[in-house]
Design an enzyme around this catalytic site. Structure first.
Site, PDB file in Angstrom:
ATOM      1  N   TYR B 105       5.843   0.721  -1.532  1.00 16.83           N
ATOM      2  CA  TYR B 105       5.617   2.154  -1.766  1.00 16.83           C
ATOM      3  C   TYR B 105       6.909   2.819  -2.212  1.00 16.83           C
ATOM      4  O   TYR B 105       8.002   2.449  -1.741  1.00 16.83           O
ATOM      5  CB  TYR B 105       5.166   2.840  -0.477  1.00 16.83           C
ATOM      6  CG  TYR B 105       3.743   2.570  -0.068  1.00 16.83           C
ATOM      7  CD1 TYR B 105       2.713   3.393  -0.495  1.00 16.83           C
ATOM      8  CD2 TYR B 105       3.436   1.509   0.761  1.00 16.83           C
ATOM      9  CE1 TYR B 105       1.394   3.161  -0.096  1.00 16.83           C
ATOM     10  CE2 TYR B 105       2.135   1.262   1.161  1.00 16.83           C
ATOM     11  CZ  TYR B 105       1.120   2.098   0.732  1.00 16.83           C
ATOM     12  OH  TYR B 105      -0.172   1.866   1.128  1.00 16.83           O
ATOM     13  N   TYR B 144       0.945  -6.139   1.567  1.00 16.19           N
ATOM     14  CA  TYR B 144       2.314  -6.041   2.098  1.00 16.19           C
ATOM     15  C   TYR B 144       2.321  -6.237   3.611  1.00 16.19           C
ATOM     16  O   TYR B 144       1.320  -5.994   4.272  1.00 16.19           O
ATOM     17  CB  TYR B 144       2.958  -4.694   1.712  1.00 16.19           C
ATOM     18  CG  TYR B 144       2.223  -3.471   2.221  1.00 16.19           C
ATOM     19  CD1 TYR B 144       2.472  -2.961   3.495  1.00 16.19           C
ATOM     20  CD2 TYR B 144       1.292  -2.813   1.417  1.00 16.19           C
ATOM     21  CE1 TYR B 144       1.807  -1.842   3.956  1.00 16.19           C
ATOM     22  CE2 TYR B 144       0.623  -1.687   1.874  1.00 16.19           C
ATOM     23  CZ  TYR B 144       0.883  -1.212   3.135  1.00 16.19           C
ATOM     24  OH  TYR B 144       0.203  -0.099   3.592  1.00 16.19           O
ATOM     25  N   ARG B 154      -1.227  -6.017   5.408  1.00 15.40           N
ATOM     26  CA  ARG B 154      -2.325  -5.126   5.008  1.00 15.40           C
ATOM     27  C   ARG B 154      -3.036  -5.705   3.796  1.00 15.40           C
ATOM     28  O   ARG B 154      -2.393  -6.101   2.822  1.00 15.40           O
ATOM     29  CB  ARG B 154      -1.803  -3.740   4.616  1.00 15.40           C
ATOM     30  CG  ARG B 154      -1.251  -2.813   5.660  1.00 15.40           C
ATOM     31  CD  ARG B 154      -2.172  -2.379   6.790  1.00 15.40           C
ATOM     32  NE  ARG B 154      -3.596  -2.227   6.551  1.00 15.40           N
ATOM     33  CZ  ARG B 154      -4.161  -1.125   6.045  1.00 15.40           C
ATOM     34  NH1 ARG B 154      -3.458  -0.077   5.740  1.00 15.40           N
ATOM     35  NH2 ARG B 154      -5.459  -1.067   5.879  1.00 15.40           N
ATOM     36  N   HIS B 157      -5.075  -2.005  -0.806  1.00 13.59           N
ATOM     37  CA  HIS B 157      -5.883  -0.810  -0.597  1.00 13.59           C
ATOM     38  C   HIS B 157      -5.312   0.381  -1.354  1.00 13.59           C
ATOM     39  O   HIS B 157      -4.124   0.395  -1.696  1.00 13.59           O
ATOM     40  CB  HIS B 157      -5.981  -0.465   0.897  1.00 13.59           C
ATOM     41  CG  HIS B 157      -4.649  -0.168   1.515  1.00 13.59           C
ATOM     42  ND1 HIS B 157      -3.818  -1.159   1.985  1.00 13.59           N
ATOM     43  CD2 HIS B 157      -3.986   0.999   1.740  1.00 13.59           C
ATOM     44  CE1 HIS B 157      -2.707  -0.619   2.465  1.00 13.59           C
ATOM     45  NE2 HIS B 157      -2.774   0.691   2.322  1.00 13.59           N
ATOM     46  N   HIS B 159      -5.260   4.668  -0.960  1.00 11.99           N
ATOM     47  CA  HIS B 159      -5.544   5.792  -0.058  1.00 11.99           C
ATOM     48  C   HIS B 159      -6.245   6.915  -0.822  1.00 11.99           C
ATOM     49  O   HIS B 159      -5.846   7.234  -1.948  1.00 11.99           O
ATOM     50  CB  HIS B 159      -4.242   6.346   0.522  1.00 11.99           C
ATOM     51  CG  HIS B 159      -3.505   5.394   1.405  1.00 11.99           C
ATOM     52  ND1 HIS B 159      -3.646   5.379   2.776  1.00 11.99           N
ATOM     53  CD2 HIS B 159      -2.615   4.406   1.124  1.00 11.99           C
ATOM     54  CE1 HIS B 159      -2.871   4.432   3.297  1.00 11.99           C
ATOM     55  NE2 HIS B 159      -2.228   3.832   2.314  1.00 11.99           N
TER      56      HIS B 159
END
Lengths: 187, 234
Positions: B105, B144, B154, B157, B159
């Protein structure tokens, strides 16, 4: 497709990437009518530790008690310089602050007016669905006749009360757990 | 004034509990006291409306607006936003964020040792059309690691954040990808007891919206809470 409501998931730790374009800590425009107030507080977890990655969203009526929304067909006037939405991330100390005007009273259940209040969503990593609460104003006489407050056990009502410490400033903390756990609602 | 129609309560086990110990951070952050049920008032059946919000020029294309091409597999994500009564929610804002193709991110809190992509920010905003449809172009996000438990990863995905038409409808969720082998191991995905509800967070490959020689498409429909209705009322 199914018409069951989609499941909620956590906002996670990196929400700033997507949600910062709508960050607003000035809920009222400069020309908005009403009494100017500031509300600040901190968010705490069950260990009493500050939550540095929470997001607070607020929604409120204008000073006359009217929401800027088609569902509010009340007679009170709209205010061209007031929308009523705020979105504030907490800082490293778990703190948040926003400025607004004190909301007016809006219609409530059974035809009674509600006491002045601000509705609040609390989002953070470690919360799988938004926590819904309200800010009321400590010492406000109308609190005694508010239909929502009446549903809250008297011993817990103070968790919803922003307390004035003078000069238009109110203090309101959020405790996710513990002795002073904030009252959260299901609607 | 007569009392307002409220919103439907969640179907049993289709929404997470606040405390879900497999996801460690919930243990000290989820409220422990029972929620206090309140009737829907004007404060909850209204809410901020952002259809008029100025959204960025490249907001519906997360691969655009940078000096160069984003690294990774370009994909299209599309779907409809409806309420539980089947009503299409038009002009409703979706806020979107995600990591890059390498699973990183653009955020100082993300310390994963994977490269940032100078040509990918991971922020999008789209507004639904008259039929409640939305569509955006992005890069398929990577998986990640996170520190919830040993060797925790995770699943890929994206959000999503939606306001809908009322404060009562507020929804933040995550979209997953079909066939992701990490899904059975993810405590966030598995926080929902109802298997069908859980699996509705998994998008499906959408041939019709895929663009030949350009990008595959994934379909992700979103349902916000609907208001109580009397039978057959429209």
């Amino acid at each position: 497709m199914s018409f069951q409501a989609t499941t909620s998931q956590t906002v996670g730790p990196y929400f700033r990437i997507g949600l910062s374009p709508l960050y607003r800590n000035e809920v009222a425009g400069l020309q908005a009518a009403g009494t100017r107030i500031r509300i600040s507080g901190r968010v705490f977890d069950g260990n009493g530790a500050a939550v540095p990655d929470a997001l607070i969203e607020v929604w409120q009526a204008n000073a006359a008690g009217r929401y800027r929304h088609p569902e509010d067909q009340g007679a009170a006037p709209l205010d061209a310089d007031f929308v009523g939405f705020g979105r504030i991330p907490t800082g490293a100390d778990g703190g948040f602050q926003f400025s607004t005007i004190k909301p007016g009273r809006v219609a409530g259940p059974g035809g009674c007016l509600q006491a002045p209040h601000i509705v609040v969503s609390v989002l953070m990593r470690g919360i799988l669905k938004r926590a819904l609460t309200r800010i009321y104003f400590g010492g406000e006489p109308a609190n005694a006749e508010d239909a929502v407050l009446a549903l809250v056990p008297a011993s817990r009502r103070d968790t919803l009360m922003a307390q004035s410490d003078g000069e238009g400033h109110y203090r309101w903390d959020i405790h996710m757990q513990g002795e002073h756990e904030t009252v959260f609602f299901a609607v | 004034m007569s009392d307002l129609k409220g919103y439907r309560k969640p179907w049993w086990h289709t929404q997470p509990e606040y405390v879900h110990p497999a996801y460690g951070s919930t243990v000290k952050r989820g409220p422990l006291q029972p929620l206090i049920e309140i009737p829907a008032t004007l404060s909850e059946v209204t809410g901020p409306v952002f259809s008029a919000t100025t959204i960025g020029k490249h907001a519906a294309d997360l691969t655009a607006g940078h000096a160069g091409e984003s690294i990774g597999e370009r994909i299209i994500v599309t779907g409809r936003v409806l309420d539980e009564n089947g009503k299409a929610l038009s002009n409703t804002l979706l806020e979107i964020w995600q990591c890059n193709a390498a699973g990183r991110y653009l955020h100082e809190g993300d310390l994963h040792d994977a490269p940032l992509d100078p040509n990918f920010t991971g922020l999008g905003q789209v507004v639904t059309d008259a039929e409640g449809r939305y569509r955006f172009t992005t890069i398929r996000p990577g998986e990640y690691p996170w520190r919830n438990h040993y060797n925790a990863w995770r699943p890929a995905h994206i959000h999503f954040s939606l306001f809908g038409e009322a404060f009562a409808q507020r929804l933040v969720t995550q979209m997953y990808f079909p066939g992701d082998p990490l899904l059975p191991f993810d405590p966030i995905f598995n926080c929902i007891a109802d298997e069908k509800a859980r699996n509705r967070l998994v998008s499906s490959l959408d041939w019709e919206n895929s663009k030949s020689e350009f990008a595959l498409a994934y379909r992700f429909d979103i349902v916000l809470r609907g208001r109580h209705q009397t039978p057959w009322e429209k």
